[in-house]
Each structure stands twice: as C-alpha cells, then as structure tokens.
Design an enzyme around this catalytic site. Structure first.
Site, PDB file in Angstrom:
ATOM      1  N   HIS A 153       0.969  -1.202  -0.089  1.00 49.83           N
ATOM      2  CA  HIS A 153      -0.231  -0.099  -0.516  1.00 49.83           C
ATOM      3  C   HIS A 153       0.787   1.017  -0.347  1.00 49.83           C
ATOM      4  CE1 HIS A 153      -3.973   2.105   1.093  1.00 49.83           C
ATOM      5  NE2 HIS A 153      -2.938   2.935   1.456  1.00 49.83           N
ATOM      6  N   GLU A 154       1.682   1.257   0.241  1.00 49.11           N
ATOM      7  CA  GLU A 154       3.101   2.661   1.153  1.00 49.11           C
ATOM      8  C   GLU A 154       3.516   2.395  -0.575  1.00 49.11           C
ATOM      9  OE1 GLU A 154       1.465   4.235   2.792  1.00 49.11           O
ATOM     10  OE2 GLU A 154       0.505   3.483   4.275  1.00 49.11           O
ATOM     11  N   HIS A 157       1.289   4.263  -2.848  1.00 51.18           N
ATOM     12  CA  HIS A 157       1.672   5.592  -2.714  1.00 51.18           C
ATOM     13  C   HIS A 157       3.190   6.153  -3.292  1.00 51.18           C
ATOM     14  CE1 HIS A 157      -1.965   5.940  -0.998  1.00 51.18           C
ATOM     15  NE2 HIS A 157      -2.338   5.508   0.656  1.00 51.18           N
ATOM     16  N   HIS A 163      -5.543   7.329  -2.863  1.00 51.43           N
ATOM     17  CA  HIS A 163      -6.727   6.003  -2.456  1.00 51.43           C
ATOM     18  C   HIS A 163      -7.711   6.331  -3.586  1.00 51.43           C
ATOM     19  CE1 HIS A 163      -5.787   6.407   1.673  1.00 51.43           C
ATOM     20  NE2 HIS A 163      -5.234   6.063   0.838  1.00 51.43           N
TER      21      HIS A 163
HETATM   22 ZN   LIG Z   1      -3.248   5.228   1.925  1.00 52.15          ZN
END
Ligand SMILES: [Zn+2]
Length: 185
Positions: A153-154, A157, A163
């Site tokens: 997830h990171e 980013h 998101h």
């Molecule tokens: Zn996030």
C-alpha cells in the site's frame, strides 16, 4: 501505463483495507495526513459532498512526479529496523502483478531520487509520487506496519497512486447510490 492498472489497484486497496485488523488500521490513520497516510501534497476542497458541503481532496504537489520507467529505488535508513522478509514479499507481489519495479539503491550515488525506509516515526505513510530531486521518506513503524499488504500500500503511494475513493475527480466518475447508504453514515 497507470490508467490500465487503476481498477486493479482500487480493488487491491479495498481488499487490503478490509483485511486489516485494528492495529493495522491504526497505523494508516495519521491525523495530520490526507487519507491517513499520504504525506505532502496540497489539500484542496474539490469533492462536493451534498449536504455536508465540500470535503478536501488531495493533489500531489508539483514537487512530485512519476518514476521514470516505473522504476523505484530504495534504501533503509541507518536507524531503521530491517524486515527483509516482509519487504521482499511485498516487492515480489508488485513485480508479479504489475509492470512497476523496485530495486535497492545499494549506495549508488548516481541514483539521486530514491525512497528511504524509516521505522522510527509513528504510523505507516508515504509521499505520493517521486520527489523531483533528492530522497524521500517512507515510514513503516515497527508497530502495525510490517504486513505485506501495508508495505505494498505505501509503496504504491510512493509510485503515485492515491486512494481511488478520495481522488479529486471522484465525483465526475461515480454516482453514489444514497439509498444504499445506512442512515447513520
Ligand atoms: Zn493509503
């Protein structure tokens, strides 16, 4: 390149978030960051939310761009607690399912843009996209962040993904079926 992957990652994000237990959720809920885990950027009122008025949306600042060729480099900060097993699993999954690539910088000074993994700050968070010049921090606190899904997830980013449900152009592409929303929400 990224457009083709957007649907996949929207699903991936929602699955990751759904799978998270309470401690994992907490790491992604940093009060000072948009969406709980996106550092930097410009918070602007873009998304209109009916009776509640505009809510904030996140626009990455022009200091952050996409990684050339979709290739990112990383190093652990000297003070970081390493977790090569989880990091390797996360990178393997990104490599297996996307065209994005993550490689260790190995101290090569010719590589000037790269992610520094830190573990000493609170929470799990990253800047969105590649800093135009210099290194950028990606924090994965020892408590609550070292799960394969959270690390993926990171890193996503850091690659530039937001998101999906918080994109500034969200309202131009979806219709909320309000009759399906519980009254208390
Ligand atoms: Zn996030």
């Amino acid at each position: 390149m990224f457009g083709k992957l957007e649907k996949y990652f929207a699903v991936l994000f929602s699955l990751v978030l759904r799978a998270l237990g309470d401690d994992r959720r907490e790491g992604l809920q940093n009060q000072t960051m948009f969406g709980g885990d996106m550092a930097g950027g410009l918070n602007v009122p873009q998304i209109t939310d009916g009776d509640d008025g505009p809510v904030m949306a996140f626009l990455p600042s022009s200091d952050y761009i996409l990684w050339p060729g979709g290739i990112m480099y990383y190093e652990y900060d000297a003070s970081a607690t390493r977790n090569d097993e989880v990091l390797s699993a996360a990178i393997q999954e990104i490599h297996a399912k996307t065209c994005l690539r993550i490689y260790p910088r190995n101290g090569k000074t010719s590589i000037t843009s790269y992610v520094i993994i830190t573990t000493t700050s609170d929470g799990c968070w990253s800047y969105v996209g590649m800093k135009v010049s210099g290194s950028q921090e990606l924090n994965l606190s020892v408590a609550g962040c070292w799960y394969t899904g959270t690390v993926i997830h990171e890193f996503l980013h850091a690659f530039g993904f937001q998101h999906e449900h918080q994109r500034y152009d969200r309202d131009s592409t979806i219709t909320v079926q309000e009759n399906n929303v519980e009254a208390s929400k």
